[in-house]
Write an enzyme that holds these catalytic residues in place. Sequence first.
Site, PDB file in Angstrom:
ATOM      1  N   HIS A  58       0.829  -1.146  -0.144  1.00 46.58           N
ATOM      2  CA  HIS A  58      -0.002   0.021   0.042  1.00 46.58           C
ATOM      3  C   HIS A  58       0.958   1.195   0.012  1.00 46.58           C
ATOM      4  O   HIS A  58       0.238   2.234   0.125  1.00 46.58           O
ATOM      5  CB  HIS A  58      -1.047   0.178   1.068  1.00 46.58           C
ATOM      6  N   LYS A  76      -8.439  14.130   4.291  1.00 47.60           N
ATOM      7  CA  LYS A  76      -7.582  12.750   4.256  1.00 47.60           C
ATOM      8  C   LYS A  76      -6.852  12.971   5.502  1.00 47.60           C
ATOM      9  O   LYS A  76      -6.646  14.075   6.196  1.00 47.60           O
ATOM     10  CB  LYS A  76      -6.750  12.724   2.971  1.00 47.60           C
ATOM     11  N   ARG A  77      -5.702  12.114   5.791  1.00 47.30           N
ATOM     12  CA  ARG A  77      -4.935  12.150   6.617  1.00 47.30           C
ATOM     13  C   ARG A  77      -4.197  13.004   6.756  1.00 47.30           C
ATOM     14  O   ARG A  77      -3.862  13.479   5.482  1.00 47.30           O
ATOM     15  CB  ARG A  77      -4.449  10.766   7.110  1.00 47.30           C
ATOM     16  N   LYS A 119       0.879  14.468   1.640  1.00 46.19           N
ATOM     17  CA  LYS A 119      -0.301  14.751   0.951  1.00 46.19           C
ATOM     18  C   LYS A 119      -0.505  16.067   0.820  1.00 46.19           C
ATOM     19  O   LYS A 119      -1.564  16.671   0.012  1.00 46.19           O
ATOM     20  CB  LYS A 119      -1.755  14.295   1.840  1.00 46.19           C
ATOM     21  N   THR A 124      -8.265   6.942  -2.361  1.00 44.93           N
ATOM     22  CA  THR A 124      -9.680   6.362  -2.803  1.00 44.93           C
ATOM     23  C   THR A 124     -10.788   7.692  -2.529  1.00 44.93           C
ATOM     24  O   THR A 124     -11.784   7.704  -3.004  1.00 44.93           O
ATOM     25  CB  THR A 124     -10.105   5.263  -1.661  1.00 44.93           C
ATOM     26  N   LYS A 167     -14.105   8.797  -4.575  1.00 42.09           N
ATOM     27  CA  LYS A 167     -15.531   9.105  -4.080  1.00 42.09           C
ATOM     28  C   LYS A 167     -15.946  10.466  -4.288  1.00 42.09           C
ATOM     29  O   LYS A 167     -17.179  10.950  -4.742  1.00 42.09           O
ATOM     30  CB  LYS A 167     -15.402   9.266  -2.545  1.00 42.09           C
TER      31      LYS A 167
HETATM   32  C1  LIG Z   1     -11.778   7.579   1.883  1.00 47.93           C
HETATM   33  C2  LIG Z   1     -11.414   7.944   3.133  1.00 47.93           C
HETATM   34  C3  LIG Z   1      -9.996   7.927   3.181  1.00 47.93           C
HETATM   35  C4  LIG Z   1      -8.883   7.797   2.020  1.00 47.93           C
HETATM   36  O1  LIG Z   1      -8.849   9.228   1.727  1.00 47.93           O
HETATM   37  P1  LIG Z   1      -7.439   9.658   0.589  1.00 47.93           P
HETATM   38  O2  LIG Z   1      -7.878  10.918   0.055  1.00 47.93           O
HETATM   39  O3  LIG Z   1      -7.460   8.549  -0.398  1.00 47.93           O
HETATM   40  O4  LIG Z   1      -6.491   9.481   1.474  1.00 47.93           O
HETATM   41  C5  LIG Z   1      -9.586   8.354   4.589  1.00 47.93           C
HETATM   42  N1  LIG Z   1     -10.480   8.410   5.803  1.00 47.93           N
HETATM   43  C6  LIG Z   1     -11.793   8.235   5.669  1.00 47.93           C
HETATM   44  C7  LIG Z   1     -12.596   8.373   6.508  1.00 47.93           C
HETATM   45  C8  LIG Z   1     -12.220   8.120   4.256  1.00 47.93           C
HETATM   46  O5  LIG Z   1     -13.524   7.818   3.945  1.00 47.93           O
END
Ligand SMILES: *Cc1c(COP(=O)(O)O)cnc(C)c1O
Length: 852
Positions: A376, A567-568, A573, A675, A679
């Site tokens: 990952h 995101k985190r 990032k 991911t 979304k």
């Molecule tokens: C989808 C999701 C992530 C992943 O987000 P990235 O932008 O791909 O890092 C992290 N936390 C939550 C709560 C999510 O729903």
Amino acid sequence: MNRKRFVKSNLCPELTDIPPLGLDSTTLARAFRHYYTNHLGRDKSCNLLHYAYEALALVVRDRLMERWKKTRYAYDDSDCKRAYYLSLEFLMGRSLGNSILNLGLDDEVAEAMNRICLDYEELADTEQDAGLGNGGLGRLAACFLDSCATLQLPVMGYGIRYEYGMFRQRIQDGFQIEEPDHWLGAENRWEIERPEYTQRIKFGGRSEFYADHDGTMRCRWVDSRDVLAFPYDVPIPGYRNGTVNTLRLWKARATADFDLGEFNAGDYPGSVAAKNEAEKITMVLYPNDASENGKDLRLRQQYFLASASLQDILERWQTINEGDLSDFAEKNCFQLNDTHPSCAVAELMRLLLDEHKFGWDEAWQVVSNTMAYTNHTLLPEALEKWPVRLFEQLLPRLLDIIYEINARFLKEVAARWPGDMERQRRMSIIEEGPEPMVRMAYLAIVGSFSVNGVAELHSKLLQEGLFRDFYEMWPEKFNNKTNGVTQRRWLSWCNKGLGSLISDSIGEEWVTDLGQLRQLKNLVDDQAFQKRWQEVKFDNKQRLATLVEAECGVLFNPDAMFDVQVKRIHEYKRQLLNILHVIHLYDRIKRGEAENWTARCVLIGGKAAPGYAMAKLIVKLINNVARVVNNDPEVGDKLKVAFLPNYRVSAMEVIAPGTDLSEQISTAGKEASGTGNMKFMMNGALTIGTLDGANIEIREEVGEENFFLFGLTAAEVAETRRHYDPHAIIEADENLSRVMHLLQSGHFCQFEAGIFDPIIGAIQNPFDPWLVAADFADYVKMHEIAAVAYRDKKNWTRMSILNTAGSGKFSTDRTMLEYNRDIWGLQKVPAHPVGEAKTDPARALNGTRDHE
Ligand SMILES: *Cc1c(COP(=O)(O)O)cnc(C)c1O
């Protein structure tokens, strides 16, 4: 446990062959009243929504339960091959709404609740998130399970039932405060305990070698301190297909004799302490995303999951197959979600060698034909290495086996590249040095028949970089599986407005065949459709604005562009790049360069690992900038900035539908896939992003004219690193100079002098791995293009429609079909229909492991 006794009492079909439960609103309302009144003991004076939620959860759970049983029967009866998804994280979020949707009960439940003056979406909104994961990796596992159940694939999840999930984030004076998430403090309606499948896990002790009756050398693990693994099953409903798969989560418990030994020695407090010590293993989820902190409790968690799951799977296999393990490898497959569960490679060897008396080669055949590993991340700080010393103390028998695996493996390397000692050193599972380490990724690769990355670029970089030696040795093992998300949660459920509009226009097939969304392309120029698309987006923006106002006290005007990064929080990032752009916009407004302005609301959210000082400081900077910008009357509605606390799955269910512009701005080559990006796209947001992870594939699918691309490529990043001069870049860029000047002047930390110095230093550092300054100018330019584009409502709407229309590839249904085609090789097995008595009396009489 008393399994045999339990099975016998179960022979009476009266116990299990019950008629199916009604699914109409009248029956649902009656069942609800029963649970609310008779079971939970509430009456009309109770005004807590919580109990209404509980009652509805019980009603839904009953309907899941009967389908769950029929699914188990179907799998057992068909003697099918199965796959197991082993993961330290499952970020499930809420279950009520998703279960109702997948069972196809939404209309009937809505009507039933209506009749008793309740709004079921409001009830669903009171559910706590199950936050048993950090971010993308854990949420991916949850989406995978949804898709496998929908595709009727016999896949079971295995994970840990943490007492405390992902911490809750609060913001105080702009700083992140972590609070424990004791989510099991309340009753969890989405699990049932399975004491009959308890397993025993060994720790400590030593290996003892002995000759068995025919003189073969064997080993046993003795003097261990054992812990029990106690399972809880969580139902995973497929979409309207009668299938309910299983996620089994393990909780650690002290053994009875563990307690007694200490107790009899007269040490009562000691025995209680020992119990706590055992149960500590599953107490808390480690809150580190994409980094490891090397704590021994974490290794305990990893082994605990691997051992409990493998023993459980072997035991189930043996009861169904009368102890015969000969075609185990043909019928079982393990997918390792990152290296976290990679102890499984050595643990399966141990179980086969020591417990089932296999020879080495025979055992290795099984292991290396059943294990598959998903990588990952390429970040070096995330690559797990455990000190050999720690293995010696905690898992001595596993270390023996790892040494033997390594010795045999290095012989193969030597045979293939004779005399290349350097290569042997590089590839060794044991890293030599003052503190020898076990390289878990190498153990996983050596033990697996498949190794995959999670987006095209990521898989390519793995083969060319991190795992190059292994790719040269075994090119056939390597493959790509681009991530996805489930459209049931991430479109149908979270964006009912858009879901209905799409279904009205192209039918409902997209819910299980996301490629159908491409039909929306025919409607991009349909004015009526465009108008409805805009109305849906506006409603969703209002819903998001309500959330932002409630959580941040900042007013977002839904006419403005909603520019979102959630995101985190991690340097790679580049939330920092985002906030620098915000400062630049603020600076422009203050300088009066705001003609032809596009009003913008910037939302940033995410948790920083509690030990990650720089990430926490970035959170503070975002909050301080927000305070200055939002309180400046000169800025007004032109720019609003909010930091959304406690980003989580249920928050994303409101955020993604209400977003116009999705920020996917990682340094190229660093984000494995992402991911969140998918979304947003699915919900009609446009992306501003770098050529990183799945962004590349998103842009390919949607067309470059519908994607705001900026920044260096992965190859350019590698090249730039060699001669990076941020000072020169800052000096040459008037915008960036002004931004740096504002930062340095203390404009955003008037009473906290100097607190942002580490950030200023990081931007100016020639060794900044994330190249923030390098991408700034291009980022600003692309944002300006996006802002201009946003003012052309009609064209923006077209692009929004095209993003949703192009998102078909990013369903986990597609991802799972690819894993199944290339790695697992499972057959689809439909569940037995509910309502048909289909117990198999012969099975029960055999005294085999029971279905119930
Ligand atoms: C989808 C999701 C992530 C992943 O987000 P990235 O932008 O791909 O890092 C992290 N936390 C939550 C709560 C999510 O729903």
